[in-house]
Design a protein around this motif. Structure first.
Motif, short mmCIF file in Angstrom:
data_model
loop_
_atom_site.label_atom_id
_atom_site.label_comp_id
_atom_site.label_asym_id
_atom_site.label_seq_id
_atom_site.Cartn_x
_atom_site.Cartn_y
_atom_site.Cartn_z
N THR A 103 0.85 -1.24 0.09
CA THR A 103 0.11 -0.06 -0.13
C THR A 103 0.92 1.18 -0.01
OG1 THR A 103 -0.04 -0.05 2.37
CG2 THR A 103 -2.04 -1.16 1.30
N LYS A 128 6.23 2.67 -3.47
CA LYS A 128 6.82 1.66 -4.26
C LYS A 128 5.78 0.35 -4.27
CE LYS A 128 11.67 2.52 -3.13
NZ LYS A 128 13.01 1.93 -2.65
N ASN A 187 -1.40 -0.81 7.10
CA ASN A 187 -2.41 0.12 6.68
C ASN A 187 -2.16 0.86 5.46
OD1 ASN A 187 0.14 1.60 6.95
ND2 ASN A 187 -0.68 2.76 8.77
N ILE A 191 3.55 -6.85 10.19
CA ILE A 191 4.76 -7.81 9.79
C ILE A 191 5.45 -8.32 10.96
CG2 ILE A 191 6.65 -5.98 9.73
CD1 ILE A 191 6.16 -8.33 6.69
N LEU A 210 8.90 -5.16 0.95
CA LEU A 210 9.04 -3.53 1.05
C LEU A 210 8.75 -3.14 2.54
CD1 LEU A 210 8.78 -4.39 -1.99
CD2 LEU A 210 8.47 -2.14 -2.28
N SER A 268 9.40 3.75 6.88
CA SER A 268 10.59 3.93 5.92
C SER A 268 11.04 5.62 5.93
CB SER A 268 9.98 4.04 4.50
OG SER A 268 8.75 5.09 4.43
N TYR A 301 16.75 4.91 11.60
CA TYR A 301 16.17 4.24 10.40
C TYR A 301 17.43 3.39 9.59
CZ TYR A 301 14.89 3.66 5.43
OH TYR A 301 14.71 3.10 4.13
N LYS A 331 18.13 -0.46 8.90
CA LYS A 331 18.21 -1.25 7.39
C LYS A 331 19.66 -1.97 7.46
CE LYS A 331 14.55 -0.16 5.41
NZ LYS A 331 13.53 -1.35 4.64
N ARG A 343 9.56 13.97 2.42
CA ARG A 343 10.24 13.67 1.25
C ARG A 343 9.80 14.62 0.15
NH1 ARG A 343 8.36 7.44 0.15
NH2 ARG A 343 9.39 6.61 1.85
N1 LIG Z 1 11.10 5.78 -1.05
C1 LIG Z 1 12.40 5.69 -1.22
O1 LIG Z 1 12.98 6.73 -1.95
C2 LIG Z 1 13.00 4.58 -0.76
C3 LIG Z 1 14.57 4.60 -0.79
C4 LIG Z 1 15.25 3.72 -0.16
C5 LIG Z 1 14.58 2.63 0.36
N2 LIG Z 1 13.28 2.45 0.60
C6 LIG Z 1 12.59 1.54 1.14
O2 LIG Z 1 11.56 0.74 0.39
C7 LIG Z 1 10.62 0.35 0.90
C8 LIG Z 1 9.43 1.02 0.55
O3 LIG Z 1 9.45 2.41 0.47
P1 LIG Z 1 8.25 3.17 0.39
O4 LIG Z 1 8.73 4.77 -0.06
O5 LIG Z 1 7.21 2.70 -0.51
O6 LIG Z 1 7.58 3.48 1.88
P2 LIG Z 1 6.15 3.68 2.36
O7 LIG Z 1 6.27 4.52 3.54
O8 LIG Z 1 5.16 4.59 1.30
O9 LIG Z 1 5.27 2.48 2.54
C9 LIG Z 1 5.51 1.57 3.65
C10 LIG Z 1 4.73 0.37 3.55
O10 LIG Z 1 5.10 -0.57 4.59
C11 LIG Z 1 3.94 -0.76 5.30
N3 LIG Z 1 4.19 -1.20 6.63
C12 LIG Z 1 4.81 -0.31 7.71
N4 LIG Z 1 4.67 -0.75 8.58
C13 LIG Z 1 4.33 -1.84 8.75
C14 LIG Z 1 4.05 -3.37 9.66
N5 LIG Z 1 4.31 -3.22 10.80
N6 LIG Z 1 3.42 -4.43 9.13
C15 LIG Z 1 3.08 -4.34 7.79
N7 LIG Z 1 3.32 -3.31 6.97
C16 LIG Z 1 3.88 -2.21 7.42
C17 LIG Z 1 2.83 0.31 4.94
O11 LIG Z 1 1.62 0.11 5.35
C18 LIG Z 1 3.31 0.51 3.64
O12 LIG Z 1 2.64 -0.38 2.77
C19 LIG Z 1 11.06 0.47 2.38
O13 LIG Z 1 11.48 -0.81 2.87
C20 LIG Z 1 11.84 1.54 2.50
O14 LIG Z 1 12.74 1.53 3.58
C21 LIG Z 1 12.39 3.53 -0.04
#
Ligand SMILES: NC(=O)c1ccc[n+]([C@@H]2O[C@H](COP(=O)([O-])OP(=O)(O)OC[C@H]3O[C@@H](n4cnc5c(N)ncnc54)[C@H](O)[C@@H]3O)[C@@H](O)[C@H]2O)c1
Length: 355
Positions: free
Chosen positions: A17, A20, A41, A63, A84, A88, A154, A158, A204
Motif C-alpha cells: 500500500t 513503491k 495500513n 509484519i 518492502l 521508511s 532508520y 536497515k 520527502r
Molecule cells: N522511497 C524511497 O525513496 C526509498 C529509498 C530507499 C529505500 N526505501 C525502502 O523501500 C521500501 C518501500 O518504501 P516506500 O517509499 O514505498 O515506503 P512507504 O512508507 O510509502 O510504505 C511503507 C509500507 O510498509 C507498510 N508497513 C509499515 N509498517 C508495517 C508493519 N508493521 N507491518 C506491515 N506493513 C507495514 C505500510 O503499510 C506501507 O505499505 C521500504 O522498505 C523503504 O525503507 C525507500
C-alpha cells in the motif's frame, strides 16, 4: 520484459500500500502476476494505492505478527516475495524508534523465519536502502562490499536487516546447499532516493513539492545542499524485478546485495532538483527551515558498477525525463483525471523505452 517470468506467478508484496508497493503491484498486475499484498495500513492520505486500486489480494496485517505472516504464506503459497514493508522515514525513526527497529529488523526476520517451514518460496528480494553504509561524509561512492553503518535509527535498522539476511542466508539458505536442503534464494536491494508521481510520504522532497503545488503554498525544504542519488521509481522497481527474475531462474550467484542508483550526472543537490521541478509549474517558491532539521547524511552516492556488469541494469530515465513524468502526474492529479490510467501509460512507455 523479464521474459514473461512473472506471468501467472504468485507474488507476495509486503508494503503493497506504500509508494513503491503500489507501483510494483500495478506493474506486476499488468504482467499477469497474481499479487498478494500484506501491509499494516494505507500509510498516507491521499495515497497512490487508493488512486490506482491494484487488483491484488489486499491483506491488512502487521509484519511483526509472525503467526499471521506464517499463516498467510502457507495459505497463498507465493513463489516470490518482495519485502518492502517498513517504517521508511528517517525523521519518524527519531520519534518512533522502537517501532522502527521492530518493524524493520524483526519484521524482516519474521519473513525469513516463515521461509523455514515451506518449500514453495523460490526467491526473496529484501528492500533495504542506500543508507545502510557507514557514511563518514567522505564523498565516496559506496560499493556493496563497503562497511555497513547507520547514524540514525532508520539507517541502523536497515543495516541490521542486511546482517539478518546475510545470517539467514548463511545459516539456513546457503547457496552451497541450494537444491539439496532448500530451494530459496535471497537477495537484498539497496536503492537511492526513488522519485515518481504519487509519493505522499512525510518529509520527502517530491511529496512535499506535490503538496505545496496542490495547496498553492510555499515549499519548505530542510537541507538544500544535501546530495542524493535520485532515480525514477520505475527504474528502481525494474531493478527489483530483474533481480527477482534471476533468483526465480535459480541463478544462485544473484543471492547477494545489490546497489541500485542513478548515473553520476543525476547524483544532485536537493536544491537543483527543486529548481528543475519548478520549471514545469512556472513558479519558484521555496524556503529553507533549519529548525525542522534532524541529523541527515549530507552526501550519499552509490557505485552501481557491479549491478551494471552482472545484473545488466542501468537506469533508463535521466533526471529531465523523470521530472517530466512527475510533473505530468501532479498535473493529472490536479485536474482530477484518471490516475490509474496515467500510471499504466507511464509503465508501458517506460517498458517500451530502450536503455
Ligand atoms: N522511497 C524511497 O525513496 C526509498 C529509498 C530507499 C529505500 N526505501 C525502502 O523501500 C521500501 C518501500 O518504501 P516506500 O517509499 O514505498 O515506503 P512507504 O512508507 O510509502 O510504505 C511503507 C509500507 O510498509 C507498510 N508497513 C509499515 N509498517 C508495517 C508493519 N508493521 N507491518 C506491515 N506493513 C507495514 C505500510 O503499510 C506501507 O505499505 C521500504 O522498505 C523503504 O525503507 C525507500
Amino acid at each position: 520484459m523479464f521474459n514473461n517470468i512473472y506471468k501467472n506467478k504468485k507474488v507476495l508484496i509486503t508494503g503493497h500500500t506504500g509508494f513503491k508497493g503500489s507501483w510494483l503491484s500495478l506493474w506486476l498486475e499488468l504482467m499477469g502476476a497474481k499479487v498478494i499484498g500484506y501491509s499494516i495500513n494505507v500509510p498516507t492520505m491521499p495515497s497512490l494505492f487508493e488512486l490506482i486500486k491494484p487488483k491484488s489480494v489486499d491483506i491488512r496485517a502487521d509484519i511483526n505478527d509472525l503467526k499471521k505472516l506464517k499463516f498467510i504464506i502457507k495459505k497463498y503459497k507465493p513463489e516470490i516475495i518482495f519485502h518492502l514493508a517498513a517504517q521508511s522515514l528517517v525523521g519518524v525513526s527519531y520519534k518512533e524508534t522502537i517501532n522502527t527497529l521492530n518493524t524493520n529488523i524483526i519484521g524482516t526476520a519474521n519473513i525469513l523465519e516463515s521461509l523455514k517451514e515451506n518449500k514453495f518460496v523460490k526467491a526473496v528480494v529484501v528492500i533495504t536502502t542506500d543508507k545502510v553504509y557507514l557514511n563518514n561524509e567522505a564523498n565516496k561512492h559506496f560499493k556493496e562490499t563497503d562497511c555497513l553503518g547507520g547514524y540514525d535509527p532508520y539507517s541502523a535498522s536497515k543495516a541490521a536487516c542486511e546482517i539478518i539476511v546475510s545470517s539467514y542466508r548463511n545459516s539456513f539458505f546457503n547457496i552451497r546447499d541450494y537444491g539439496k536442503t532448500h530451494k530459496t534464494l535471497i537477495a537484498t536491494a539497496r536503492a537511492g532516493n526513488s522519485i515518481g508521481g504519487g509519493d505522499f510520504a512525510k518529509d520527502r522532497l517530491v511529496s512535499d513539492f506535490t503538496k505545496a503545488i496542490l495547496t498553492n503554498t510555499k515549499l519548505t525544504i530542510r537541507n538544500p545542499e544535501s546530495i542524493r542519488p535520485w532515480q525514477y521509481i520505475l527504474d528502481t522497481l525494474r531493478g527489483y524485478l530483474l533481480l527477482g527474475a534471476r533468483l526465480l531462474e535459480g541463478k544462485k550467484q544473484f543471492a547477494q546485495a545489490w546497489n541500485f542508483g542513478p548515473k553520476n550526472t543525476d547524483i544532485r543537490k536537493v536544491e537543483d532538483v527543486i529548481k528543475e521541478l519548478y520549471k514545469h509549474f512556472e513558479r519558484f517558491e521555496y524556503c529553507t527551515d533549519k529548525t525542522k532539521t534532524f541529523h541527515e547524511t549530507k552526501c550519499l552516492k552509490l557505485d552501481i558498477s557491479k549491478t551494471k556488469k552482472e545484473l545488466k541494469w542501468i537506469p533508463k530515465y535521466n533526471m529531465v525525463k523523470t521530472l517530466n513524468e512527475i510533473s505530468n502526474w501532479i498535473k493529472t492529479y490536479q485536474q482530477k483525471k484518471d490516475i490509474r490510467k496515467l500510471c499504466v501509460k507511464q509503465i508501458k512507455e517506460f517498458c517500451n523505452t530502450k536503455n
